[in-house]
Design a protein around this motif. Structure first.
Motif, PDB file in Angstrom:
ATOM      1  N   SER A 209     -11.221  -1.939 -28.129  1.00  0.00           N
ATOM      2  CA  SER A 209     -10.937  -2.049 -29.560  1.00  0.00           C
ATOM      3  C   SER A 209     -11.776  -3.118 -30.246  1.00  0.00           C
ATOM      4  N   SER A 210     -12.373  -4.018 -29.480  1.00  0.00           N
ATOM      5  CA  SER A 210     -13.182  -5.095 -30.057  1.00  0.00           C
ATOM      6  C   SER A 210     -14.577  -4.642 -30.444  1.00  0.00           C
ATOM      7  N   VAL A 211     -14.989  -3.492 -29.954  1.00  0.00           N
ATOM      8  CA  VAL A 211     -16.357  -3.046 -30.219  1.00  0.00           C
ATOM      9  C   VAL A 211     -16.582  -2.842 -31.712  1.00  0.00           C
ATOM     10  N   THR A 212     -15.533  -2.404 -32.438  1.00  0.00           N
ATOM     11  CA  THR A 212     -15.689  -2.168 -33.872  1.00  0.00           C
ATOM     12  C   THR A 212     -16.106  -3.428 -34.595  1.00  0.00           C
ATOM     13  N   TRP A 213     -15.407  -4.541 -34.345  1.00  0.00           N
ATOM     14  CA  TRP A 213     -15.779  -5.756 -35.075  1.00  0.00           C
ATOM     15  C   TRP A 213     -17.072  -6.368 -34.549  1.00  0.00           C
ATOM     16  N   LEU A 214     -17.419  -6.077 -33.311  1.00  0.00           N
ATOM     17  CA  LEU A 214     -18.731  -6.516 -32.817  1.00  0.00           C
ATOM     18  C   LEU A 214     -19.854  -5.790 -33.569  1.00  0.00           C
TER      19      LEU A 214
ATOM     20  N   LEU B 162     -15.109   1.705 -42.369  1.00  0.00           N
ATOM     21  CA  LEU B 162     -14.139   2.350 -43.257  1.00  0.00           C
ATOM     22  C   LEU B 162     -14.135   3.853 -43.046  1.00  0.00           C
ATOM     23  N   GLY B 163     -15.324   4.445 -42.896  1.00  0.00           N
ATOM     24  CA  GLY B 163     -15.395   5.877 -42.647  1.00  0.00           C
ATOM     25  C   GLY B 163     -14.757   6.262 -41.330  1.00  0.00           C
ATOM     26  N   THR B 164     -14.947   5.417 -40.318  1.00  0.00           N
ATOM     27  CA  THR B 164     -14.312   5.676 -39.025  1.00  0.00           C
ATOM     28  C   THR B 164     -12.794   5.612 -39.137  1.00  0.00           C
ATOM     29  N   TYR B 165     -12.303   4.605 -39.872  1.00  0.00           N
ATOM     30  CA  TYR B 165     -10.848   4.462 -40.061  1.00  0.00           C
ATOM     31  C   TYR B 165     -10.284   5.669 -40.799  1.00  0.00           C
ATOM     32  N   ILE B 166     -10.959   6.099 -41.867  1.00  0.00           N
ATOM     33  CA  ILE B 166     -10.488   7.268 -42.622  1.00  0.00           C
ATOM     34  C   ILE B 166     -10.472   8.501 -41.725  1.00  0.00           C
ATOM     35  N   GLY B 167     -11.536   8.671 -40.938  1.00  0.00           N
ATOM     36  CA  GLY B 167     -11.615   9.837 -40.069  1.00  0.00           C
ATOM     37  C   GLY B 167     -10.558   9.860 -38.997  1.00  0.00           C
ATOM     38  N   GLN B 168     -10.208   8.683 -38.488  1.00  0.00           N
ATOM     39  CA  GLN B 168      -9.207   8.608 -37.427  1.00  0.00           C
ATOM     40  C   GLN B 168      -7.787   8.735 -37.951  1.00  0.00           C
ATOM     41  N   THR B 169      -7.575   8.453 -39.234  1.00  0.00           N
ATOM     42  CA  THR B 169      -6.224   8.506 -39.798  1.00  0.00           C
ATOM     43  C   THR B 169      -5.995   9.757 -40.654  1.00  0.00           C
TER      44      THR B 169
ATOM     45  N   ILE C 105     -37.898  -3.757 -52.112  1.00  0.00           N
ATOM     46  CA  ILE C 105     -37.655  -2.822 -51.005  1.00  0.00           C
ATOM     47  C   ILE C 105     -36.439  -3.266 -50.206  1.00  0.00           C
ATOM     48  N   ALA C 106     -36.334  -4.575 -49.970  1.00  0.00           N
ATOM     49  CA  ALA C 106     -35.201  -5.102 -49.209  1.00  0.00           C
ATOM     50  C   ALA C 106     -33.884  -4.845 -49.922  1.00  0.00           C
ATOM     51  N   LEU C 107     -33.868  -4.959 -51.254  1.00  0.00           N
ATOM     52  CA  LEU C 107     -32.635  -4.704 -51.995  1.00  0.00           C
ATOM     53  C   LEU C 107     -32.203  -3.253 -51.855  1.00  0.00           C
ATOM     54  N   MET C 108     -33.153  -2.332 -51.875  1.00  0.00           N
ATOM     55  CA  MET C 108     -32.790  -0.932 -51.653  1.00  0.00           C
ATOM     56  C   MET C 108     -32.213  -0.752 -50.252  1.00  0.00           C
ATOM     57  N   PHE C 109     -32.851  -1.345 -49.242  1.00  0.00           N
ATOM     58  CA  PHE C 109     -32.372  -1.215 -47.869  1.00  0.00           C
ATOM     59  C   PHE C 109     -31.054  -1.960 -47.637  1.00  0.00           C
ATOM     60  N   THR C 110     -30.681  -2.835 -48.569  1.00  0.00           N
ATOM     61  CA  THR C 110     -29.377  -3.503 -48.450  1.00  0.00           C
ATOM     62  C   THR C 110     -28.259  -2.472 -48.407  1.00  0.00           C
ATOM     63  N   GLY C 111     -28.423  -1.374 -49.131  1.00  0.00           N
ATOM     64  CA  GLY C 111     -27.412  -0.309 -49.077  1.00  0.00           C
ATOM     65  C   GLY C 111     -27.230   0.212 -47.671  1.00  0.00           C
ATOM     66  N   LEU C 112     -28.334   0.352 -46.928  1.00  0.00           N
ATOM     67  CA  LEU C 112     -28.256   0.825 -45.547  1.00  0.00           C
ATOM     68  C   LEU C 112     -27.568  -0.197 -44.648  1.00  0.00           C
ATOM     69  N   THR C 113     -27.908  -1.469 -44.826  1.00  0.00           N
ATOM     70  CA  THR C 113     -27.316  -2.492 -43.965  1.00  0.00           C
ATOM     71  C   THR C 113     -25.836  -2.707 -44.277  1.00  0.00           C
ATOM     72  N   VAL C 114     -25.489  -2.697 -45.571  1.00  0.00           N
ATOM     73  CA  VAL C 114     -24.077  -2.858 -45.939  1.00  0.00           C
ATOM     74  C   VAL C 114     -23.250  -1.679 -45.428  1.00  0.00           C
ATOM     75  N   ALA C 115     -23.874  -0.511 -45.321  1.00  0.00           N
ATOM     76  CA  ALA C 115     -23.158   0.650 -44.782  1.00  0.00           C
ATOM     77  C   ALA C 115     -22.643   0.371 -43.383  1.00  0.00           C
ATOM     78  N   ASN C 116     -23.403  -0.394 -42.601  1.00  0.00           N
ATOM     79  CA  ASN C 116     -22.962  -0.708 -41.242  1.00  0.00           C
ATOM     80  C   ASN C 116     -21.836  -1.728 -41.211  1.00  0.00           C
ATOM     81  N   VAL C 117     -21.691  -2.501 -42.279  1.00  0.00           N
ATOM     82  CA  VAL C 117     -20.618  -3.499 -42.347  1.00  0.00           C
ATOM     83  C   VAL C 117     -19.353  -2.915 -42.964  1.00  0.00           C
ATOM     84  N   VAL C 118     -19.527  -2.086 -43.989  1.00  0.00           N
ATOM     85  CA  VAL C 118     -18.384  -1.568 -44.753  1.00  0.00           C
ATOM     86  C   VAL C 118     -18.207  -0.067 -44.549  1.00  0.00           C
TER      87      VAL C 118
END
Length: 406
Positions: A235-240, A146-153, A129-142
């Protein structure tokens, strides 16, 4: 671990990305549709409510078809919702697209948890179950940064097209890698609903609402807290938030590992530590380094509760787990909405931006109390079962043995 878990993780990555990326794109969406930021916030609220309502509805539909086909149907809904959002000509249509996508969320994680647990040996269920949820957690890291950067550019519509493409990958992965699992014989709506008469299932869901709600009481207001109290630049909130996501990844994997060995002790430790860390955040939020470390700990401790709570629901509703598993995913979103509302109330009452941390600590502490109650009730039931007298043996009628032997 079977490759089918990779397909589930890809789907979870796409769902996690679309859920949270909108928070970083609200200004762009609001400007494009010429609505206020608070009005654009309905894109977040509508999604959360769609998860809460859609989880049980879609899971009930899922009792009529195989779990693999239901997962494919859910990914199809997810793709459709994101395409509608990307093409939305007016704001109302985009809200509809968000709601369509949200209908897949709770049922995908709920049914996916059941499928993941069935793919492995009993002692590895929480880890799967944790491995499946890894997709959700990695989404918050990557995915979200990345989606925010694409949307802003490149424009926010491009972000939603990319997320829809992730959904296509998830759909193909489920179709190719997830084995066909027929609908369990004898499982009907009444069997699925019967799980909610089990007090342990209800306690686990209440722990989910309160425990993870404690996390979002703090994280919802992370931007004003870090900029107005800790002194970080906007601007630091993103990396936080990336640090928070990294903590979620670590906590999720550790939670899955140890929950397979000692589930309830794992919950005692994580919920108790989460309550303490959230209370300390009212102090550490005044220092940049300490605040950054605390954010990682909140992410790790908060998501370390997810695999054990999900497995707890599956174990207690083992006869018909699909609906209960999906409703528990909705409980996470209900906790998010409840805690964000409570945190906003204390700020509106005139308290500082660190006050929601006290709300979060109280919610996590309440979840710990429920975990202790759940464990106590379970032990008492086990003791009653051990001491209950064995059923009296009915004596055979005279001559029965002789007749049997003749």
């Amino acid at each position: 671990m079977p490759l089918a878990l990779l397909a589930l993780a890809i789907g979870a990555f796409g769902i996690g990305t679309t859920e949270f990326v909108i928070m970083g794109l609200l200004p762009e969406v609001a400007a494009d549709f010429q609505v206020s930021i608070p009005a654009a916030g309905f894109l977040v609220t509508g999604y959360a409510l769609g998860v809460v309502v859609g989880a049980p509805l879609m899971s009930l539909l899922g009792t009529r078809i195989s779990r693999k086909r239901m997962l494919m149907l859910l990914m199809g809904l997810f793709i459709m919702g994101n395409v509608v959002s990307a093409l939305a000509p007016v704001f109302g249509v985009m809200i509809v697209g968000r709601v369509i996508a949200s209908l897949a969320h709770g049922a995908f994680f709920g049914i996916g948890s059941v499928v993941a647990a069935d793919l492995v040996a009993p002692e590895k269920k929480a880890g799967a179950i944790a491995l499946m949820f890894t997709g959700l957690t990695v989404a918050n890291v990557v995915g979200v940064p990345l989606g925010t950067y694409i949307g802003q550019t490149a424009g926010w519509r491009v972000t939603f097209f990319v997320v829809a493409a992730l959904g296509v990958l998830g759909l193909l992965g489920v179709a190719k890698l997830v084995p066909e699992q027929s609908r369990p014989d004898g499982v009907r709506l009444r069997h699925e609903l019967a799980a909610f008469r089990n007090v342990q299932v209800l306690l686990a869901m209440a722990m989910t609402v309160l425990g993870f709600g404690g996390v979002f009481a703090a994280i919802t207001y992370i931007t004003p807290m870090m900029t107005g109290v800790a002194g970080f630049a906007p601007s630091s909130v993103t990396w936080l938030l990336v640090l928070f996501g990294a903590g979620m990844v670590v906590g999720n994997l550790l939670g899955g590992k140890f929950a397979d060995r000692h589930l309830m002790p794992m919950l005692f430790v994580t919920l108790g530590a989460l309550a303490v860390v959230l209370a300390l955040f009212t102090v550490t939020a005044h220092n940049k380094v300490a605040a950054a470390v605390t954010i990682v700990l909140i992410g790790a401790l908060g998501f370390a509760t997810v695999p054990p709570l999900q497995k707890r629901v599956l174990d207690q509703a083992s006869g018909a787990p699909t609906l209960a598993s999906a409703v528990n995913i909705g409980a996470f979103n209900l906790g998010n909405a409840l805690s964000a509302w409570l945190g906003g109330m204390v700020i509106a009452a005139g308290f500082s931006y660190t006050a929601p941390n006290w709300v979060g600590a109280a919610l996590a502490g309440a979840a710990l109390i429920l975990a202790l109650v759940s464990s106590l009730l379970e032990r008492r039931q086990a003791e009653e079962n051990r001491t209950a007298p064995a059923p009296a043996r009915v004596p055979e009628p005279a001559g029965a043995s002789a007749a049997a032997g003749s």
